[in-house]
Write a protein that holds these residues in place. Sequence first.
Motif, PDB file in Angstrom:
ATOM      1  N   UNK A  86      -4.552  25.266 -38.488  1.00 20.78           N
ATOM      2  CA  UNK A  86      -3.274  24.754 -39.019  1.00 20.78           C
ATOM      3  C   UNK A  86      -3.538  23.534 -39.899  1.00 20.78           C
ATOM      4  N   UNK A  87      -4.362  22.626 -39.388  1.00 21.37           N
ATOM      5  CA  UNK A  87      -4.680  21.417 -40.149  1.00 21.37           C
ATOM      6  C   UNK A  87      -5.333  21.777 -41.487  1.00 21.37           C
ATOM      7  N   UNK A  88      -6.294  22.695 -41.465  1.00 17.87           N
ATOM      8  CA  UNK A  88      -6.998  23.071 -42.687  1.00 17.87           C
ATOM      9  C   UNK A  88      -6.047  23.695 -43.705  1.00 17.87           C
ATOM     10  N   UNK A  89      -5.094  24.521 -43.232  1.00 16.59           N
ATOM     11  CA  UNK A  89      -4.095  25.106 -44.134  1.00 16.59           C
ATOM     12  C   UNK A  89      -3.219  24.012 -44.749  1.00 16.59           C
ATOM     13  N   UNK A  90      -2.774  23.069 -43.922  1.00 17.58           N
ATOM     14  CA  UNK A  90      -1.958  21.945 -44.411  1.00 17.58           C
ATOM     15  C   UNK A  90      -2.742  21.119 -45.424  1.00 17.58           C
ATOM     16  N   UNK A  91      -3.981  20.846 -45.105  1.00 19.36           N
ATOM     17  CA  UNK A  91      -4.827  20.030 -45.969  1.00 19.36           C
ATOM     18  C   UNK A  91      -5.036  20.722 -47.310  1.00 19.36           C
ATOM     19  N   UNK A  92      -5.308  22.016 -47.282  1.00 19.90           N
ATOM     20  CA  UNK A  92      -5.496  22.772 -48.517  1.00 19.90           C
ATOM     21  C   UNK A  92      -4.203  22.781 -49.333  1.00 19.90           C
ATOM     22  N   UNK A  93      -3.068  22.980 -48.676  1.00 20.38           N
ATOM     23  CA  UNK A  93      -1.779  22.973 -49.393  1.00 20.38           C
ATOM     24  C   UNK A  93      -1.546  21.620 -50.065  1.00 20.38           C
ATOM     25  N   UNK A  94      -1.857  20.537 -49.373  1.00 24.54           N
ATOM     26  CA  UNK A  94      -1.690  19.199 -49.947  1.00 24.54           C
ATOM     27  C   UNK A  94      -2.646  18.989 -51.125  1.00 24.54           C
ATOM     28  N   UNK A  95      -3.883  19.453 -50.984  1.00 26.13           N
ATOM     29  CA  UNK A  95      -4.853  19.322 -52.075  1.00 26.13           C
ATOM     30  C   UNK A  95      -4.427  20.131 -53.296  1.00 26.13           C
ATOM     31  N   UNK A  96      -3.837  21.312 -53.083  1.00 21.19           N
ATOM     32  CA  UNK A  96      -3.333  22.119 -54.200  1.00 21.19           C
ATOM     33  C   UNK A  96      -2.179  21.391 -54.880  1.00 21.19           C
ATOM     34  N   UNK A  97      -1.300  20.787 -54.096  1.00 24.63           N
ATOM     35  CA  UNK A  97      -0.180  20.022 -54.663  1.00 24.63           C
ATOM     36  C   UNK A  97      -0.708  18.866 -55.510  1.00 24.63           C
ATOM     37  N   UNK A  98      -1.691  18.129 -54.973  1.00 22.31           N
ATOM     38  CA  UNK A  98      -2.256  17.004 -55.718  1.00 22.31           C
ATOM     39  C   UNK A  98      -2.970  17.471 -56.993  1.00 22.31           C
ATOM     40  N   UNK A  99      -3.659  18.597 -56.915  1.00 20.42           N
ATOM     41  CA  UNK A  99      -4.317  19.138 -58.110  1.00 20.42           C
ATOM     42  C   UNK A  99      -3.268  19.480 -59.163  1.00 20.42           C
ATOM     43  N   UNK A 100      -2.173  20.084 -58.748  1.00 20.06           N
ATOM     44  CA  UNK A 100      -1.076  20.382 -59.674  1.00 20.06           C
ATOM     45  C   UNK A 100      -0.569  19.105 -60.342  1.00 20.06           C
ATOM     46  N   UNK A 101      -0.324  18.079 -59.532  1.00 19.10           N
ATOM     47  CA  UNK A 101       0.150  16.805 -60.085  1.00 19.10           C
ATOM     48  C   UNK A 101      -0.854  16.277 -61.104  1.00 19.10           C
ATOM     49  N   UNK A 102      -2.133  16.278 -60.746  1.00 14.05           N
ATOM     50  CA  UNK A 102      -3.160  15.727 -61.641  1.00 14.05           C
ATOM     51  C   UNK A 102      -3.259  16.516 -62.945  1.00 14.05           C
ATOM     52  N   UNK A 103      -3.248  17.835 -62.851  1.00 10.08           N
ATOM     53  CA  UNK A 103      -3.475  18.665 -64.036  1.00 10.08           C
ATOM     54  C   UNK A 103      -2.259  18.771 -64.948  1.00 10.08           C
ATOM     55  N   UNK A 104      -1.104  18.351 -64.481  1.00  2.00           N
ATOM     56  CA  UNK A 104       0.103  18.492 -65.301  1.00  2.00           C
ATOM     57  C   UNK A 104       0.618  17.163 -65.851  1.00  2.00           C
ATOM     58  N   UNK A 105      -0.225  16.137 -65.864  1.00  2.00           N
ATOM     59  CA  UNK A 105       0.200  14.830 -66.379  1.00  2.00           C
ATOM     60  C   UNK A 105      -0.077  14.655 -67.867  1.00  2.00           C
ATOM     61  N   UNK A 106      -0.891  15.507 -68.460  1.00  2.00           N
ATOM     62  CA  UNK A 106      -1.333  15.282 -69.848  1.00  2.00           C
ATOM     63  C   UNK A 106      -0.342  15.821 -70.870  1.00  2.00           C
ATOM     64  N   UNK A 107      -0.188  15.058 -71.931  1.00  2.00           N
ATOM     65  CA  UNK A 107       0.644  15.484 -73.056  1.00  2.00           C
ATOM     66  C   UNK A 107      -0.171  16.379 -73.992  1.00  2.00           C
ATOM     67  N   UNK A 108      -1.454  16.030 -74.225  1.00  2.00           N
ATOM     68  CA  UNK A 108      -2.246  16.748 -75.219  1.00  2.00           C
ATOM     69  C   UNK A 108      -3.431  17.522 -74.640  1.00  2.00           C
ATOM     70  N   UNK A 109      -4.109  16.946 -73.660  1.00  2.00           N
ATOM     71  CA  UNK A 109      -5.315  17.595 -73.158  1.00  2.00           C
ATOM     72  C   UNK A 109      -5.631  17.132 -71.750  1.00  2.00           C
ATOM     73  N   UNK A 110      -6.082  18.098 -70.926  1.00  2.00           N
ATOM     74  CA  UNK A 110      -6.583  17.797 -69.590  1.00  2.00           C
ATOM     75  C   UNK A 110      -8.005  18.327 -69.498  1.00  2.00           C
ATOM     76  N   UNK A 111      -8.908  17.514 -68.995  1.00  2.00           N
ATOM     77  CA  UNK A 111     -10.288  17.942 -68.750  1.00  2.00           C
ATOM     78  C   UNK A 111     -10.512  17.904 -67.245  1.00  2.00           C
ATOM     79  N   UNK A 112     -11.000  19.012 -66.719  1.00  2.00           N
ATOM     80  CA  UNK A 112     -11.267  19.117 -65.285  1.00  2.00           C
ATOM     81  C   UNK A 112     -12.717  19.543 -65.115  1.00  2.00           C
ATOM     82  N   UNK A 113     -13.482  18.767 -64.402  1.00  2.00           N
ATOM     83  CA  UNK A 113     -14.890  19.074 -64.173  1.00  2.00           C
ATOM     84  C   UNK A 113     -14.990  19.979 -62.950  1.00  2.00           C
TER      85      UNK A 113
END
Length: 174
Positions: A79-106
């Motif tokens: 349960x914890x791992x599922x919650x943690x993964x869901x939170x990490x996916x949410x944070x990744x979404x937030x991070x990747x959708x902040x750019x106006x022109x370009x996002x670089x993800x390593x």
Amino acid sequence: KETHPEEYELRLERDEKALKVVTIHKSKGLEYPIVICPFFWGNTEQGKTRDHVLYHDPGQSYAPVLDLGSDGFDDHCRHYEEESLAEDIRLLYVALTRARHRTCHVWGRIRKAPYSAPAYLFHQGQEPKGTDIAQAGRERYRGLSHDDFLRDLETFACASGNTIRIGPLPVADE
């Protein structure tokens, strides 16, 4: 050192075009011209150790529960791992959708990457219902050849309508 108001105003004008480093949490709701996400291959592990796990119990209206080693400890860890993964996916979404022109993800084969949101999103298999998706994804990720790894990314990029480009990290001159 004493700062005078005039110095502060001058510094603000000079720093206006400077690189800004912010956490994902502080970036929510904001927009930046360019966003670089160089370190998104780990996972959040703050709620779990070998002897306890903090999770939200679906059987108790998702109330937080601290399990210190009950008979259901392994299930609670999932349960914890599922919650943690869901939170990490949410944070990744937030991070990747902040750019106006370009996002670089390593991204690549990095030590903790099998447990990360990008591994889950970029390298999903077709697991049957009832499968522990996070665990199956980690096993699939570990078994990927270099060509399969790249093929997953190219498939993902193609599905984006080619708004995503896959390429090697640039090599910096000395």
